[in-house]
Scaffold this motif. Structure first.
Motif, PDB file in Angstrom:
ATOM      1  N   GLU A  40     -96.494  74.030  24.588  1.00 47.22           N
ATOM      2  CA  GLU A  40     -95.200  73.608  24.075  1.00 47.22           C
ATOM      3  C   GLU A  40     -94.074  74.547  24.512  1.00 47.22           C
ATOM      4  O   GLU A  40     -93.066  74.703  23.824  1.00 47.22           O
ATOM      5  N   LYS A  61     -93.828  73.441  34.200  1.00 43.87           N
ATOM      6  CA  LYS A  61     -95.072  72.683  34.269  1.00 43.87           C
ATOM      7  C   LYS A  61     -96.225  73.532  33.730  1.00 43.87           C
ATOM      8  O   LYS A  61     -96.300  74.725  34.006  1.00 43.87           O
ATOM      9  N   PRO A 116     -85.114  73.622  31.036  1.00 41.57           N
ATOM     10  CA  PRO A 116     -86.507  73.840  30.602  1.00 41.57           C
ATOM     11  C   PRO A 116     -87.477  72.769  31.072  1.00 41.57           C
ATOM     12  O   PRO A 116     -88.674  73.044  31.229  1.00 41.57           O
ATOM     13  N   GLU A 117     -86.975  71.553  31.324  1.00 38.74           N
ATOM     14  CA  GLU A 117     -87.849  70.449  31.735  1.00 38.74           C
ATOM     15  C   GLU A 117     -88.518  70.665  33.093  1.00 38.74           C
ATOM     16  O   GLU A 117     -89.467  69.941  33.439  1.00 38.74           O
ATOM     17  N   GLN A 149     -86.226  75.208  24.979  1.00 43.53           N
ATOM     18  CA  GLN A 149     -85.073  74.429  24.518  1.00 43.53           C
ATOM     19  C   GLN A 149     -84.479  75.030  23.255  1.00 43.53           C
ATOM     20  O   GLN A 149     -83.252  75.085  23.095  1.00 43.53           O
ATOM     21  N   ILE A 175     -91.884  74.201  26.821  1.00 46.70           N
ATOM     22  CA  ILE A 175     -90.599  73.531  27.055  1.00 46.70           C
ATOM     23  C   ILE A 175     -89.803  73.445  25.763  1.00 46.70           C
ATOM     24  O   ILE A 175     -88.599  73.757  25.727  1.00 46.70           O
TER      25      ILE A 175
END
Length: 379
Positions: A352, A83, A79-80, A358, A354
């Motif tokens: 939010e 962008k 997930p990181e 997660q 990401i």
């Protein structure tokens, strides 16, 4: 724009000539310019080029594509890699509609898509904007669109995603009118989970009144809809979940709630007509023995073992969901009739995404997480 520049050139020449039209005398007598005429010419040139640059720059800006906020992956991974950025707004083709997205659901399958592991099978490519269930308002329609009109509130499943953005383009068969009894944030929690459950129980298992179905992961995004759809079709439901979600299973209508942390489900579920399994692995392996001869095991994450199916005289199916406006319309009807209700446990802003992804990757979300992208339309 060319007409404007021609006008400026005429004005420039007039200024050089002291406000008069250019004459043959001017062209033959340039050597007679005095200092004052030279200064007039210089000031006129500066004014001309300044105005011309202004017109050209504003004309170029007018031709630029409108932009939008979106969550974008430029590479596959965890997930990181996501962008939050500005990208060009899509323009609908003749067979598409442009939807202003109000909210988009988050699914357990999203991290798998983002990983790129099945990019070829899923038809995904980079850059990737996730978001496979949306609710919003039709902003613009292509020339061949006949069932949607500007201002329609819709919900649905865009095949190749794109929902985690201010706008997304959709085909007519990917969306339907949203349930009247839900707001758009609630409606965004429905499409993919409900379609998966509907197509499994109705199209594949052909579940009938009086039959019994075992639903694993009954508190999740698919399982919570499967319980309600099964009950709406008159079936008896045995559902599994953890200790913390036993209350939710009962609220959803399960006839028998099994806490899988304390009880082996096969000790409770015997001779069922169908099993819906979103877990796989050991859960799938232990499910074959719970099904009666002629019954069916449906799995969302694996292909049922053919040898086990043949040995026990049962059927198996690997479930894959697809967009279907007719199914969405029927699901909306059941929602408005009070037969189905989405379970929204968390609403997060698009920024939010990401954190939302997660959470989805844990596969232990109660109900659905939804990203709020825009404001609900007034009225």
């Amino acid at each position: 724009m060319n007409k404007c520049i021609r006008t400026l050139i005429t004005a420039l020449i007039s200024q050089i000539n002291g406000g008069k039209a250019m004459t043959a005398g001017l062209s033959s007598g340039l050597s007679a310019f005095n200092a004052r005429q030279f200064m007039q010419m210089r000031h006129a040139c500066f004014a001309f080029f300044g105005i011309a640059i202004f017109i050209l720059s504003h004309g170029a800006r007018a031709q630029e594509k409108p932009m939008m906020k979106a969550v974008v992956a430029h590479e596959y991974g965890a997930p990181e890699v996501l962008k939050f950025e500005e990208v060009p707004r899509p323009e609908p083709k003749d067979d598409e509609a442009l939807v202003r997205v109000i909210a988009s659901g988050v699914n357990p399958a999203d991290p798998l898509t983002l990983s790129g592991k099945y990019a070829k099978e899923f038809g995904t490519h980079l850059p990737l904007i996730p978001g496979y269930e949306i609710a919003g308002v039709v902003e613009k329609t292509g020339a061949n669109i006949t069932k949607l009109k500007v201002g329609d509130a819709v919900y649905g499943y865009p095949t190749f995603g794109g929902g985690w953005a201010d706008y997304v383009t959709v085909k007519e068969w990917e969306v339907a009118a949203k349930p009247k009894s839900l707001n758009l944030v609630e409606a965004a929690a429905v499409p993919m989970g409900a379609l998966t459950a509907w197509q499994s129980l109705v199209d594949v298992a052909k579940l009938q009144p009086g039959q019994t179905i075992l639903i694993h992961g009954g508190s999740g995004g698919v399982g919570s809809f499967a319980i309600q759809i099964a009950k709406a079709r008159g079936a008896r439901v045995i559902a599994t979940a953890s200790t913390a979600n036993q209350d939710l299973l009962k609220q959803l209508g399960a006839d028998v709630a099994v806490d899988y942390t304390k009880t082996r489900f096969e000790d409770v579920a015997k001779d069922v007509d169908a099993v819906l399994d979103p877990v796989g692995k050991e859960t799938l392996a232990r499910s074959y023995g719970a099904v009666k001869k002629g019954g069916i095991v449906m799995c969302l994450v694996a292909l049922p073992d053919r040898a086990e199916l043949q040995k026990r005289g049962i059927h198996g199916a690997a479930i894959s969901v697809h967009p279907d406006a007719a199914d969405l319309t029927e699901i909306a009807r059941l929602i408005d009739a009070g037969k189905i209700k989405p379970t929204v446990t968390q609403v997060l802003p698009l920024s939010e995404a990401i954190a939302a992804q997660q959470q989805a990757a844990t596969h232990h979300t109660r109900g659905k997480v939804v990203l709020r992208i825009g404001d609900e339309p007034k009225g």
